[in-house]
Scaffold this motif. Structure first.
Motif: not given
Lengths: 494, 152, 359
Positions: B38-43, C81-84
């Motif tokens: 979900f964190a990844y999906l957050k722009p 990107v977070e956790f990218g």
């Protein structure tokens, strides 16, 4: 040229007028001179003062022919090897016949004159083909003359130190002539030389001061752009030092002899001599070359400003300009020194140890300048600390394998601001200075934040992994227990 | 699904504990998986990919007699377009003390604000303290696209 | 709670006969013997494929498949990107582990002769899945558009191009032009996220369906045991829970690899720059790449590379159709020849991969 023409004329006259029998056998050893002397032509008159005459050479030594006979037909006949007036390269060939031959020069005349002069001239700028394409630019006679050759220590020699500038100028101040070889080469060297300290002393009869050959060499003259040339920027300081670092030589003039040592230690000397950075100034860039003289007190900033333009401009519009000039303080030099200019560090700024501001701005007598200097220094110091801190954080983040490309890019901005503050010091205006410094602080703060975030992220990843692994381990363990339990029950049920 | 068997009390509590451990473990595991997702999906804060490096723009959009700084990896590159329309690119790092240079339309030179270093539009030093010319980059024009590439 | 669960189950059961599936699962059993451990690698491969699908979809949200933006977008995923970084590293690591696990799966099936009648189609579909997996690897490798991937793709497609007659068209088709350019990237992107997953899913469905229809294969030695000595374990829940347990551990392994060995991005590809030294393909192509290096430039009247490629193609075909010519195993007899072939292939691959990796 005129000399040679007269000579030719004289020979013709001699053959027509002189009776072969008119001369006794007393001077039978040089019949040429005997005959030509009666004509009182320039060549024979001058030759009697010539060092070659005094060493027993005859006309025939250069011109060929038979000097023992008074028969003109025989003496100047092709059978006797008479070559007349040597033209073009044959002049130098005639000289080299002896001057390049150790057998003649050393054994016969016991001379110490170097034997490689011809060779050196051949490799020099003057040894290139002339415009006619049939001969080389300069022959021996171009500088040394023909029949009245004397040693260079003789005051009348065209290559005597006091005569040399004029000798070289014969061609080098002739714009029309020089244009045919090197149109971009200036022709005002002699004029400039006359204004220099060297030139003035030379004019007053001091043979010890530098003339053309002192710096450019004699036979081996090369273009100043040639790295082998003694006046190539990288070699020029050593060339000047030949005289200027010689304490005994310089004593009569009452000037120091440690400039070269100082220069070699200076930021300019290091750049030029060690890093071979041709952008760095050599002696001539500040003192002039042909017009060499120390810059005047008020023009120091203009001289330095040819490279350090921004600093000079800021200085000239600052209150210090008037203050320095009225006190006869040389502008840049007062704080930075002259020959031994070291890289300007922030230590120069401020009121502490090693700082120059406090020389005039004392805490009790000149409080305003004192305070400004102190504030600037503390700003500069904090900027350095901020930059170091930012670099440290970025390095740490990078070492941890984090992507900090952008922060690294912004590091440049801090550095740029820091360098700009060093320039802005020369405005001696706190507002201008702190404006740049503030920009640096802003960039430093941004970079530090980004780098710290990256470092935090690194630890976050490891902690995250630890927690996730813990969860998975517990779950796997629970799963394992349940499998065993289920299977135990299945066995029991069976 | 498995039918209750004749288990005594302590085993029963052990079973309950295991149930909680399993259930809790699964929940925590779901959290550990979905939190990153979900964190990844957050722009991210910065909305989009930062267009950097080599593509410098459209030739038709670059004014004549102009110079811009283009980010090339971690280095700034000065892209200039001459009055004749030729595009050139140089390292924007002053060879003197690594400041970033700028294009001066008034004097027609590349200029460094730090110490007044000046380069001509071929990157050669024409004034000030820089010891070396600016490093040149290769400019490739494909159709209307200007691409700056390092010279190797 | 219990009643809600039961009601939902009943509701679905009434419509799709869920109890049939349950019944099937309850009856399904897994043979227990000393080689049982190899049964797990099919499941691990499946799990890794699922991971690839999930992380692949996630990457798709930020990835941009164009020459100018591909590299930057991955840089962006990794940095912004977070956790990218996690998603991308897992995708890269899982890709490699998938191929590894599939290889192990294949060799275990070979040595156990699990392909023998009636499982010829399962083997065949499995081989197709492996080739597709390598196709995934090859196409995915280019997508970051970095220096190594760019040149590896160049070399890889070049090799295809040396084949007589068909080589050139294949190369042009793969590259989308004469050279590796942005067009190649778009093409590979398309293969990687649309064409290959589509085909893969269909073949995978077939593969799994066959496995379920035919049940777990029994090794010859096990089959010869008296029925009473043939130990089994129920597929559900015993084997499935074990499967899940292993999957959990694999997931943890992936997380550890991603955190401690994040997949590097390298430098952006510069089509005009000369190739850097030490361009290597992905490790699972290494043995072929290395072999081609050893084949002399000229062999008989053919180009060495062509011979190499033809030999590999031939070997691949022979390998793929093993179940169809190995009649002995299908009759239930021990066929040592297959073991020797398998062992040779395994050792050959290991040695050449190691040499290639070290050089």
């Amino acid at each position: 040229m005129a000399l040679v023409n007269n000579n030719a004329l004289a020979i013709v006259l001699c053959s027509v007028l002189a009776l072969p029998t008119a001369f006794g056998t007393a001077q039978a050893q040089d019949q040429c001179l005997t005959c030509h002397s009666t004509l009182e032509d320039n060549a024979s008159t001058a030759f009697k003062g010539d060092i070659h005459f005094r060493n027993g050479l005859t006309c025939a030594s250069c011109h060929g022919g038979d000097s023992h006979t008074d028969d003109m037909e025989k003496a100047m006949g092709t059978a006797a090897g008479f070559i007349g007036v040597p033209k073009g390269d044959r002049i130098s060939v005639a000289c080299a016949k002896c001057h390049s031959d150790a057998g003649v020069m050393v054994k016969k005349y016991n001379s110490a004159i170097p034997l490689d002069q011809m060779e050196l001239v051949g490799g020099s700028v003057h040894g290139k083909l002339s415009t006619s394409g049939r001969e080389h630019i300069a022959q021996c006679t171009s500088c040394h003359g023909a029949h009245g050759i004397v040693t260079k220590t003789n005051r009348s020699s065209p290559v005597h130190p006091l005569n040399l500038p004029a000798t070289c100028a014969k061609c080098h101040s002739d714009a029309t002539f020089m244009r045919t070889y090197n149109p971009s080469l200036p022709v005002d060297q002699l004029e400039k030389y006359k204004t220099s300290v060297h030139g003035k002393r030379n004019k007053n009869g001091d043979p010890k001061t530098a003339e053309c050959a002192s710096c450019h060499g004699s036979h081996e003259i090369l273009s100043a752009k040639d790295p082998r040339s003694q006046v190539h920027p990288t070699k020029l300081p050593a060339t000047c030092a030949k005289c200027h670092s010689d304490a005994t030589y310089m004593r009569p003039y009452g000037i120091a002899s440690d400039q070269f040592e100082q220069f070699a230690r200076s930021v300019h000397g290091q750049a030029l001599l060690e890093k071979k950075d041709l952008g760095a100034p050599a002696c001539n860039d500040c003192h002039g070359n042909h017009g060499a003289a120390p810059p005047g007190v008020e023009s120091v900033s203009k001289v330095c400003g040819t490279c350090h333009a921004l600093n000079a401009e800021l200085f000239s519009s600052s209150p210090h300009k008037k203050a320095f000039d009225s006190r006869k303080l040389p502008e840049c030099e007062t704080c930075h020194g002259n020959h031994e200019i070291v890289a300007a560090k922030d230590e120069l700024l401020g009121v502490g140890e090693g700082a120059v501001c406090a020389w005039c701005h004392k805490e009790n007598s000149n409080i305003k300048g004192y305070q400004i200097a102190r504030t600037m220094r503390s700003l500069a110091d904090s900027l350095i600390v901020s930059e170091e801190n930012a670099i440290m954080l970025v390095d740490e983040a990078e070492q941890k394998g984090m992507e900090v490309g952008e922060a690294k890019f912004k590091l440049r901005e801090i550095r740029q601001a820091r360098l700009e503050t060093r320039t802005k010091v020369h405005s001696f205006d706190l507002d201008q200075f702190s404006e740049v410094a503030t920009r640096g602080f802003g960039s430093a703060a941004k970079v530090s934040t980004e780098a710290s975030e990256a470092i935090d992220q690194y630890y976050f990843r490891r902690w995250g992994l630890f927690i996730a692994s813990l969860i998975i381990t517990i779950l796997a363990f629970a799963l394992y227990i349940s499998i065993r339990r289920i299977e135990k029950e299945q066995v029991q049920n069976r | 699904m498995d039918t209750p068997t004749t288990l005594d009390q302590p085993q029963h509590s052990k079973r309950d504990f295991l149930k909680y451990l399993l259930g809790g473990g699964i929940l925590a595991w779901l959290g550990a998986v979905f939190y990153p997702v979900f964190a990844y999906l957050k722009p991210p804060k910065q909305g989009d990919v930062e267009v950097t490096s080599v593509k410098a723009g459209k030739l038709s959009e670059i004014e004549k007699e102009s110079g811009v700084i283009v980010r090339f990896g971690n280095k700034p590159v000065m892209m200039i377009r001459t009055a004749e329309g030729e595009v050139r690119a140089f390292s924007a790092t002053c060879t003197h003390l690594d400041c970033t240079v700028q294009f001066r339309k008034d004097t027609g030179v590349i200029w460094c604000a730090c110490h007044n270093g000046k380069y001509d539009l071929n990157g050669r030093v024409v004034g000030g303290p820089p010891p070396r010319p600016l490093d040149e980059y290769r400019v490739i024009i494909q159709a209307d696209e200007v691409i700056i590439s390092s010279r190797t | 709670m219990k009643t809600l669960w039961n009601r939902t189950f009943t509701w679905i059961d009434e419509r799709v006969q869920l109890s049939d599936v349950m019944h099937f699962l309850e009856k399904k059993s897994v043979p227990v013997h000393s080689h049982s451990v190899w049964y797990y690698f099919g499941g691990v491969s499946l799990f890794l494929f699922i991971i690839q699908v999930v992380t692949g979809i996630l990457l798709l949200l930020y990835y941009k498949g164009s020459e100018e933006l591909a590299f930057e977008s991955i840089q962006f995923i990794m940095a912004k990107v977070e956790f990218g970084w996690l998603i991308r590293s897992i995708h890269s690591w899982a890709a490699n582990l998938f191929i590894l696990s599939a290889f192990i799966h294949m060799f275990s099936v070979l040595f156990e002769k699990a392909y023998r009648k009636p499982r010829e189609l399962t083997w065949l579909s499995g081989m197709i899945l492996l080739f597709l997996g390598m196709g995934f690897g090859f196409s995915g490798y280019l997508l970051p558009w970095n220096e190594v991937s760019f040149f590896a793709t160049k070399v890889g497609t070049d090799i295809a191009g040396v084949l007589p007659i068909v080589g050139e068209p294949i190369m042009v088709f793969l590259r989308g032009g004469e050279d590796v350019t942005g067009a190649t990237l778009s093409r590979f992107f398309g293969f990687h996220v649309a064409v290959l997953p589509g085909i893969f899913t269909v073949v995978l469905g077939l593969h799994l369906l066959l496995v379920q229809r035919q049940g777990m294969s029994k090794p010859l030695s096990y089959e010869r045991l008296p029925v009473t000595d043939q130990k089994t374990m129920p597929f559900f829940p015993n084997f499935m829970l074990r499967d899940l347990l292993l999957w959990l551990l694999v997931l943890n392994l992936l997380a550890i690899l991603a955190v401690f060995f994040p997949w590097e991005l390298g430098v952006k590809a510069d089509p005009f720059a000369p190739a850097p030294a030490g361009i290597k393909p992905e490790w699972y192509f290494m043995f072929m790449f290395q072999t081609l290096k050893y084949i002399p430039g000229e062999l008989w009247f053919l180009e060495g590379e062509v011979v190499g490629i033809l030999l590999f193609s031939l070997a691949g075909v022979v390998w793929m159709f093993i179940p169809f010519w190995d009649k002995k195993s299908s009759r239930g007899e021990e066929n040592r020849f297959i073991n020797y072939i398998g062992l040779f292939a395994l050792i050959y691959i290991i040695i050449l991969t190691t040499i290639g990796w070290l050089s």
